[in-house]
Write a protein that holds these residues in place. Sequence first.
Motif, PDB file in Angstrom:
ATOM      1  N   GLY A  90      24.455  21.430  16.424  1.00 17.64           N
ATOM      2  CA  GLY A  90      25.816  21.022  16.663  1.00 17.64           C
ATOM      3  C   GLY A  90      25.994  19.525  16.707  1.00 17.64           C
ATOM      4  O   GLY A  90      27.090  19.055  16.975  1.00 17.64           O
ATOM      5  N   SER A  91      24.961  18.749  16.439  1.00 14.10           N
ATOM      6  CA  SER A  91      25.113  17.305  16.501  1.00 14.10           C
ATOM      7  C   SER A  91      25.964  16.811  15.338  1.00 14.10           C
ATOM      8  O   SER A  91      26.126  17.487  14.328  1.00 14.10           O
ATOM      9  CB  SER A  91      23.747  16.626  16.504  1.00 14.10           C
ATOM     10  N   GLY A  92      26.514  15.622  15.489  1.00 12.26           N
ATOM     11  CA  GLY A  92      27.467  15.080  14.537  1.00 12.26           C
ATOM     12  C   GLY A  92      26.961  14.994  13.115  1.00 12.26           C
ATOM     13  O   GLY A  92      27.716  15.225  12.162  1.00 12.26           O
ATOM     14  N   SER A  93      25.697  14.688  12.922  1.00 14.38           N
ATOM     15  CA  SER A  93      25.182  14.538  11.567  1.00 14.38           C
ATOM     16  C   SER A  93      25.158  15.862  10.799  1.00 14.38           C
ATOM     17  O   SER A  93      25.094  15.865   9.571  1.00 14.38           O
ATOM     18  CB  SER A  93      23.773  13.935  11.598  1.00 14.38           C
ATOM     19  N   MET A  94      25.250  16.974  11.494  1.00 14.30           N
ATOM     20  CA  MET A  94      25.225  18.275  10.829  1.00 14.30           C
ATOM     21  C   MET A  94      26.521  18.585  10.092  1.00 14.30           C
ATOM     22  O   MET A  94      26.591  19.535   9.322  1.00 14.30           O
ATOM     23  CB  MET A  94      24.916  19.387  11.835  1.00 14.30           C
ATOM     24  N   ARG A  95      27.554  17.798  10.303  1.00 11.13           N
ATOM     25  CA  ARG A  95      28.799  18.056   9.579  1.00 11.13           C
ATOM     26  C   ARG A  95      28.796  17.429   8.190  1.00 11.13           C
ATOM     27  O   ARG A  95      29.711  17.627   7.403  1.00 11.13           O
ATOM     28  CB  ARG A  95      30.001  17.594  10.391  1.00 11.13           C
ATOM     29  N   LEU A  96      27.745  16.685   7.874  1.00 11.37           N
ATOM     30  CA  LEU A  96      27.660  16.023   6.581  1.00 11.37           C
ATOM     31  C   LEU A  96      27.128  16.980   5.519  1.00 11.37           C
ATOM     32  O   LEU A  96      26.195  17.738   5.759  1.00 11.37           O
ATOM     33  CB  LEU A  96      26.744  14.798   6.672  1.00 11.37           C
ATOM     34  N   GLY A  97      27.687  16.931   4.342  1.00 14.25           N
ATOM     35  CA  GLY A  97      27.203  17.734   3.227  1.00 14.25           C
ATOM     36  C   GLY A  97      27.207  19.219   3.530  1.00 14.25           C
ATOM     37  O   GLY A  97      28.123  19.741   4.154  1.00 14.25           O
ATOM     38  N   ALA A  98      26.149  19.879   3.120  1.00 15.09           N
ATOM     39  CA  ALA A  98      26.056  21.336   3.228  1.00 15.09           C
ATOM     40  C   ALA A  98      25.303  21.805   4.472  1.00 15.09           C
ATOM     41  O   ALA A  98      25.081  23.002   4.636  1.00 15.09           O
ATOM     42  CB  ALA A  98      25.385  21.888   1.980  1.00 15.09           C
ATOM     43  N   ALA A  99      24.906  20.908   5.353  1.00 12.77           N
ATOM     44  CA  ALA A  99      24.046  21.271   6.485  1.00 12.77           C
ATOM     45  C   ALA A  99      24.645  22.365   7.357  1.00 12.77           C
ATOM     46  O   ALA A  99      23.958  23.316   7.734  1.00 12.77           O
ATOM     47  CB  ALA A  99      23.738  20.036   7.330  1.00 12.77           C
ATOM     48  N   HIS A 100      25.910  22.245   7.699  1.00 11.77           N
ATOM     49  CA  HIS A 100      26.540  23.201   8.607  1.00 11.77           C
ATOM     50  C   HIS A 100      26.576  24.602   7.995  1.00 11.77           C
ATOM     51  O   HIS A 100      26.213  25.588   8.636  1.00 11.77           O
ATOM     52  CB  HIS A 100      27.929  22.709   8.974  1.00 11.77           C
ATOM     53  N   GLU A 101      26.997  24.719   6.741  1.00 15.31           N
ATOM     54  CA  GLU A 101      27.081  26.037   6.104  1.00 15.31           C
ATOM     55  C   GLU A 101      25.698  26.621   5.837  1.00 15.31           C
ATOM     56  O   GLU A 101      25.484  27.814   6.003  1.00 15.31           O
ATOM     57  CB  GLU A 101      27.900  25.985   4.814  1.00 15.31           C
ATOM     58  N   LEU A 102      24.738  25.790   5.448  1.00 17.39           N
ATOM     59  CA  LEU A 102      23.368  26.287   5.277  1.00 17.39           C
ATOM     60  C   LEU A 102      22.817  26.830   6.586  1.00 17.39           C
ATOM     61  O   LEU A 102      22.134  27.858   6.598  1.00 17.39           O
ATOM     62  CB  LEU A 102      22.458  25.165   4.761  1.00 17.39           C
ATOM     63  N   SER A 103      23.124  26.169   7.680  1.00 14.62           N
ATOM     64  CA  SER A 103      22.663  26.639   8.994  1.00 14.62           C
ATOM     65  C   SER A 103      23.250  28.002   9.328  1.00 14.62           C
ATOM     66  O   SER A 103      22.550  28.878   9.839  1.00 14.62           O
ATOM     67  CB  SER A 103      23.044  25.628  10.082  1.00 14.62           C
ATOM     68  N   ARG A 104      24.514  28.177   9.038  1.00 12.38           N
ATOM     69  CA  ARG A 104      25.138  29.495   9.271  1.00 12.38           C
ATOM     70  C   ARG A 104      24.483  30.569   8.410  1.00 12.38           C
ATOM     71  O   ARG A 104      24.225  31.674   8.875  1.00 12.38           O
ATOM     72  CB  ARG A 104      26.632  29.432   8.986  1.00 12.38           C
ATOM     73  N   GLN A 105      24.219  30.248   7.144  1.00 16.38           N
ATOM     74  CA  GLN A 105      23.612  31.226   6.241  1.00 16.38           C
ATOM     75  C   GLN A 105      22.219  31.617   6.710  1.00 16.38           C
ATOM     76  O   GLN A 105      21.870  32.799   6.724  1.00 16.38           O
ATOM     77  CB  GLN A 105      23.551  30.687   4.808  1.00 16.38           C
ATOM     78  N   ILE A 106      21.419  30.641   7.090  1.00 19.11           N
ATOM     79  CA  ILE A 106      20.074  30.924   7.596  1.00 19.11           C
ATOM     80  C   ILE A 106      20.156  31.809   8.839  1.00 19.11           C
ATOM     81  O   ILE A 106      19.416  32.783   8.974  1.00 19.11           O
ATOM     82  CB  ILE A 106      19.319  29.613   7.888  1.00 19.11           C
ATOM     83  N   SER A 107      21.067  31.476   9.740  1.00 15.03           N
ATOM     84  CA  SER A 107      21.239  32.273  10.959  1.00 15.03           C
ATOM     85  C   SER A 107      21.607  33.714  10.626  1.00 15.03           C
ATOM     86  O   SER A 107      21.045  34.660  11.185  1.00 15.03           O
ATOM     87  CB  SER A 107      22.312  31.657  11.854  1.00 15.03           C
ATOM     88  N   ARG A 108      22.557  33.886   9.720  1.00  9.27           N
ATOM     89  CA  ARG A 108      22.972  35.241   9.326  1.00  9.27           C
ATOM     90  C   ARG A 108      21.802  35.999   8.705  1.00  9.27           C
ATOM     91  O   ARG A 108      21.598  37.182   8.994  1.00  9.27           O
ATOM     92  CB  ARG A 108      24.155  35.182   8.363  1.00  9.27           C
ATOM     93  N   ASP A 109      21.020  35.340   7.866  1.00 10.67           N
ATOM     94  CA  ASP A 109      19.891  35.997   7.217  1.00 10.67           C
ATOM     95  C   ASP A 109      18.826  36.416   8.228  1.00 10.67           C
ATOM     96  O   ASP A 109      18.266  37.511   8.131  1.00 10.67           O
ATOM     97  CB  ASP A 109      19.272  35.079   6.161  1.00 10.67           C
ATOM     98  N   ILE A 110      18.536  35.558   9.183  1.00  9.57           N
ATOM     99  CA  ILE A 110      17.543  35.911  10.206  1.00  9.57           C
ATOM    100  C   ILE A 110      18.054  37.060  11.065  1.00  9.57           C
ATOM    101  O   ILE A 110      17.328  38.024  11.342  1.00  9.57           O
ATOM    102  CB  ILE A 110      17.162  34.687  11.051  1.00  9.57           C
ATOM    103  N   LEU A 111      19.310  36.999  11.477  1.00  6.28           N
ATOM    104  CA  LEU A 111      19.870  38.086  12.277  1.00  6.28           C
ATOM    105  C   LEU A 111      19.831  39.410  11.519  1.00  6.28           C
ATOM    106  O   LEU A 111      19.568  40.464  12.114  1.00  6.28           O
ATOM    107  CB  LEU A 111      21.302  37.758  12.699  1.00  6.28           C
ATOM    108  N   ALA A 112      20.061  39.381  10.221  1.00  5.15           N
ATOM    109  CA  ALA A 112      20.036  40.603   9.418  1.00  5.15           C
ATOM    110  C   ALA A 112      18.641  41.218   9.366  1.00  5.15           C
ATOM    111  O   ALA A 112      18.505  42.423   9.142  1.00  5.15           O
ATOM    112  CB  ALA A 112      20.542  40.316   8.009  1.00  5.15           C
TER     113      ALA A 112
END
Length: 175
Positions: free
Chosen positions: A1-23
Motif C-alpha cells: 500500500g505504499s505510495g510507490s505502488m501506484r506507479l505503472g502496473a504494480a498495483h494491478e499486478l499485486s491484485r492479480q498475484i493475490s487472486r491467483d494465490i487465493l485461488a
Amino acid sequence: GSGSMRLGAAHELSRQISRDILASLDPRRDTAALFSFDTRLLTLCDFTSDFATIRSGLWDIEAFGSTSLYDAIAGTSAIVADKAFSRRAVVVLTDGADTTSDYTIDKVAYIASAIDVPVYVFAVGDGLAPGLATENGSARNSALAALARSTGGDLFVANTPASVAAAVKRVTEEL
C-alpha cells in the motif's frame, strides 16, 4: 500500500498475484489474511477461509505514504507464526523500495527464519527499486532476495503474465 505502488502496473499486478494465490488455496484446510503497509502494518482482513472476503479487500488497499517494507515483513512474519500451523508463509508484493524501516534487512531475515516462516517476495512494477538493484542489476542477487531465501522462501520478479503464473505455481507447490 505504499505510495510507490501506484506507479505503472504494480498495483494491478499485486491484485492479480493475490487472486491467483487465493485461488490455489483450499478453504477446508487453509486460511489467509490481508495486510497492507506504508509506515505501519495494517490488518485489512484477519485470518479466514472465506477467500472472497480477502479478494474484495484487495480493492481497499490505497497506495500512499512512505514504505517500511522490512518492518512490515518482520511484523507479518510474527503474526503468521502465531496464527498458522501448517502451510504458513508471508507473501510480500512490493516494488522493492524501503524508505522508513527501523529494522535492517539482516534483522528481518533473522526474525523470520528464527520463527520458521518462509517469506516469498514478488517484485512488481515497471522498474526495480534501489532495494532490488545490485551491482549487476539482478533482483535475484539483491539483499531482499537473500532475505527471502534465508527464510526458506524466494524472490520472484513478476512483471509479465508468464512470470506471475510461474512464480505463483512455484509458491503454491512449495507450500
